[in-house]
Enzyme design. Structure first.
Site, PDB file in Angstrom:
ATOM      1  NE  ARG A  26      -2.270  -1.379   3.297  1.00 51.21           N
ATOM      2  CZ  ARG A  26      -2.676  -1.205   4.537  1.00 51.21           C
ATOM      3  NH1 ARG A  26      -3.851  -0.637   4.770  1.00 51.21           N
ATOM      4  NH2 ARG A  26      -1.910  -1.576   5.543  1.00 51.21           N
ATOM      5  CG  ASN A  44      -4.135  -4.373   2.813  1.00 48.12           C
ATOM      6  OD1 ASN A  44      -3.768  -4.630   1.673  1.00 48.12           O
ATOM      7  ND2 ASN A  44      -3.336  -4.472   3.856  1.00 48.12           N
TER       8      ASN A  44
END
Ligand code: ZN
Ligand code: ZN
Ligand code: FE
Length: 764
Positions: A26, A44
């Site tokens: 990320r 996520n």
């Protein structure tokens, strides 16, 4: 398309599947979005990473390219899909909180060796000076500490360590390498080591390193908590210490792995090719089986020509190796005989405190036990021998729909597999299920995999052998869930596992060579030349059946197999043969076995390659007892004279390969004092000739030019290399697995593939 549409922005939802959690993905996306000036968000989820951005088509294309090309080193981007949605405006790019959707799952990251940046931070970051649990989004423990998904700190065994203020800042700062690094910690807030010696506990790292290195230098043995379990360690140059360690592990004869201070030091102990160097240095840090030079204590690998070496993968390994004057220490699993590697601190202390010089422990739990992985290189290809730390639980992508299939695996080198979507998720290495503790580990891991991967079994598949404990467990699951259980023949599963690994779904020629597996005729098989696909197989040739005097005992005592082969060839004259083993075994025992053979008492028949290798090792006087699985074949391989090109005779019938003539010639070579190096080479060459001849016959008959190799015997370097060359010369392609071992650890994948294929055709 008009020119303006190229510059118009559209809003896209991008989904990324693969190993994208717990590897710094990320923050990577965040930084990438910033470079491309894109606004939106990333999140996520349990089924992967989801991104929403507003971009032009060109930007989208370049963004996707960059994701593939620049992803963090442990990440695997398997698939990127996107769709256009209703236009939205964003003022910035942000990382949003994780969320859980549906039953689909993302990949769970395996454990990753400490990275270079972290090793540098140990010297410069004030709160982490010499901190032995340093990690970042690119490195550190993962699978070993994870309890549940999505991968967040409260779902790991780091949950009991509240982050300090500085760590929290780093964890929250998207520009920091520790942004959302779940195990992030430092000297003031993270886990700590302690050394327990003679009832005394040392907690200061400096003192621990001092005491440990002094103890190891002095020949002591220590239990040392690693990433996936406890290790036992001692100076790898100290013969006495290594012998003592063997005794502690119940005289287990298995070769020990050796942790070397650096690549430079490893080179002094073994020959290392370019490819092997890459394996040693990879973030997976497996044990690599290398050609041994002199130097190490002999007891490390009991006279074998290969030694397993690995490089430090935990910060503590580096710190310890730096402190020690010795450059190599044994690093073997902390267990007794075939029990699973110990992970509980209490059990380690109870088991080892009186038997070793000390126990090094730390106060973070290992949730998932995981052994070191073992690999070797064949040319430029990697062969996985034990698939565990850093490999499991990464899935194997298949061409088949595997959802809901539970494959119970084999018995001795067990691993099971579950199917999710088109993936086969193989468990870590479990081991020999005949051991009660190992069976418990198996059952516990199965239920953990069900939970972690949201797995619900719909079909169970197991080996045909009625006495396998994996089979009994499969029966239990099938009964509980009232679902179908199917059985797959062992050697068919071997071939299918390689096919699934290599994405093959057609008819192939399979050479399946190993120790033992139950055949469809209720006899023991183990050297099978077959035509196979993912549905069925036809056994075309096999090694001639030979009695195994005493059944299972013959697997541990190669001298029994030597007598079985000699009796087969010489009949009652076998009583009068002059053999090197007479002295070691004694004529009384030998005569008893010959009588058993004569009267066919407790002599189940087997067509096993492993037992033939055993027999030849014993006839040549190389090995009479297997102190660990496949010791005799390994010793036989390690004496090969590579310049010897000759071979022995064999007889081929309609379906049998009979090595009787070869046994007669070997016996006479031994009488004539021909060196065993030459006997071993000629024996191996004979196997290669016989297998090439039969495979070639099938290739012509059935117009198939692909041969799949599987079974533990193909861990033999010489056999694989030369059979590949000789089949290639005939225009036949040779297929070996890349992501799974050829030994019985790979069986579960084959079982899974066969069940998936049959189900897809409505056959089950
Ligand atoms: Zn790092
Ligand atoms: Zn901290
Ligand atoms: Fe097998």
């Amino acid at each position: 398309m008009t020119l303006s549409s190229l510059t118009d922005t559209t809003t896209y939802i991008i989904q990324i599947k693969g190993l994208v959690q717990g590897v710094g993905f990320r923050p990577f996306i965040y930084r990438l979005a910033k470079t491309f000036n894109l606004n939106g968000w990333v999140i996520n989820r349990n089924d992967g990473v989801l991104i929403k951005i507003s971009a032009t088509q060109g930007q989208l294309f370049r963004f996707k390219e960059a994701i593939f090309k620049q992803a963090p080193h442990a990440a695997i981007v398997h698939e990127i899909t996107y769709e256009e949605i209703q236009k939205e405006e964003f003022s910035k790019f942000e990382i949003r909180k994780s969320s859980e959707v549906s039953d689909s799952i993302t990949w769970v990251s395996p454990d990753i060796a400490v990275c270079k940046d972290c090793m540098n931070d140990l010297l410069s970051q004030e709160h982490r000076i010499a901190y032995p649990f340093i990690n970042c989004t690119h490195c550190g423990p993962r699978f070993s500490i994870i309890r549940d998904l999505p991968y967040d700190r409260p779902k790991t065994t780091m949950d009991i360590f509240p982050m300090c203020e500085i760590c929290t800042k780093e964890y929250m700062n998207v520009n920091d390498r520790r942004f959302h690094a779940q195990p992030v910690a430092c000297n003031s807030c993270g886990p700590r080591y302690s050394l327990i010696q003679k009832g005394q506990e040392t907690n200061k790292l400096e003192s621990i390193l001092d005491e440990l290195s002094v103890g190891i230098q002095a020949g002591g043995i220590f239990a040392m908590k690693g990433m996936g379990g406890y290790h036992l360690t001692c100076d790898a140059f100290n013969q006495q210490a290594v012998e003592k360690l063997r005794e502690l592990k119940n005289r287990d004869g298995k070769p020990f792995a050796v942790l070397c201070a650096s690549l430079k030091h490893a080179r002094k102990l073994a020959e290392i090719s370019r490819h092997e160097e890459k394996l040693l240095l990879s973030w997976k840090r497996p044990v690599v089986l290398l050609k041994r030079k002199s130097g190490l204590a002999k007891a490390v690998n009991s006279g074998l020509d290969r030694v397993g070496i690995l490089l430090p993968y935990m910060p503590f390994h580096f710190q310890l190796m730096e402190r020690l004057t010795t450059t190599a220490i044994v690093l073997t699993s902390g267990n007794f005989s075939d029990e699973p590697i110990i992970i509980s601190n209490q059990l380690a202390i109870d088991s080892f405190k009186t038997k070793t010089s000390g126990v090094l422990t730390y106060n973070r739990d290992i949730h998932n036990r995981i052994d070191d992985s073992v690999v070797k290189s064949i040319g430029t290809k990697t062969q996985i021998i034990r698939r565990s730390r850093a490999y499991a639980p990464s899935p194997i992508i298949t061409e088949l729909m595997t959802e809901g299939i539970f494959a119970a695996g084999a018995e001795l080198l067990n691993s099971f597999a579950i199917g999710k979507g088109n993936q086969a998720i193989m468990s870590q290495y479990i081991g020999d299920l005949k051991n009660l503790e190992t069976l418990e580990f198996y059952e516990e891991s199965y239920s953990r995999f069900c939970n972690l991967f949201k797995f619900n079994p719909e079909i169970v598949v197991a080996d045909m052998h009625p006495a396998y404990l994996s089979g009994s467990f499969a029966e239990k699951i099938a009964a509980e869930k009232q679902i179908k259980l199917i059985r797959v023949q062992h050697h068919h599963a071997h071939i299918a596992s390689v096919m699934a690994d290599q994405g093959l779904d057609q008819k192939v020629i399979g050479l399946s060579l190993d120790g033992l597996g139950l055949g469809t005729d209720n006899k023991i098989w183990g050297a099978e030349v077959m035509l196979a696909d993912l549905i069925s197989f036809e056994r075309s040739f096999h090694y001639k059946y030979i009695p195994m005097p005493g059944g299972d005992k013959a697997s541990q005592q190669p001298w029994r197999m030597a007598l079985a082969y000699l009796y087969e060839v010489f009949g009652s004259e076998a009583y009068d043969l002059k053999l090197p083993m007479t002295k070691a075994i004694g004529s009384k025992k030998i005569n008893t076995i010959l009588q058993m053979l004569e009267q066919k008492l407790n002599c189940p028949e087997a067509s096993s390659a492993g037992r033939l290798f055993d027999a030849v090792a014993a006839i040549s006087g190389i090995c009479y007892h297997n102190s660990f699985q496949a010791e005799a074949p390994m010793l036989l391989e390690s004496v090969i004279d590579h310049s010897e090109k000759a071979s022995y005779s064999y007889r081929l019938t309609k379906s049998e390969i009979d090595f009787g003539p070869m046994i007669r010639e070997i016996y006479s070579d031994i009488q004539n004092k021909i060196p065993t190096s030459s006997v071993s080479a000629k024996f191996h060459n004979t196997q290669i000739e016989a297998l090439t001849q039969t495979a070639d016959m099938l290739s012509h008959q059935h117009r198939i030019n692909m041969v799949v190799l599987s079974g533990g015997s193909f861990q033999n370097h010489y056999l694989v290399k030369n059979i590949t060359d000789s089949l290639n010369k005939k225009g036949i392609k040779v297929i070996l697995p890349e992501s799974v071992p050829v030994n019985d650890q790979g069986i579960a994948l084959g079982q899974l593939a066969i069940a998936a294929k049959k189900r897809s055709l409505g056959l089950i």
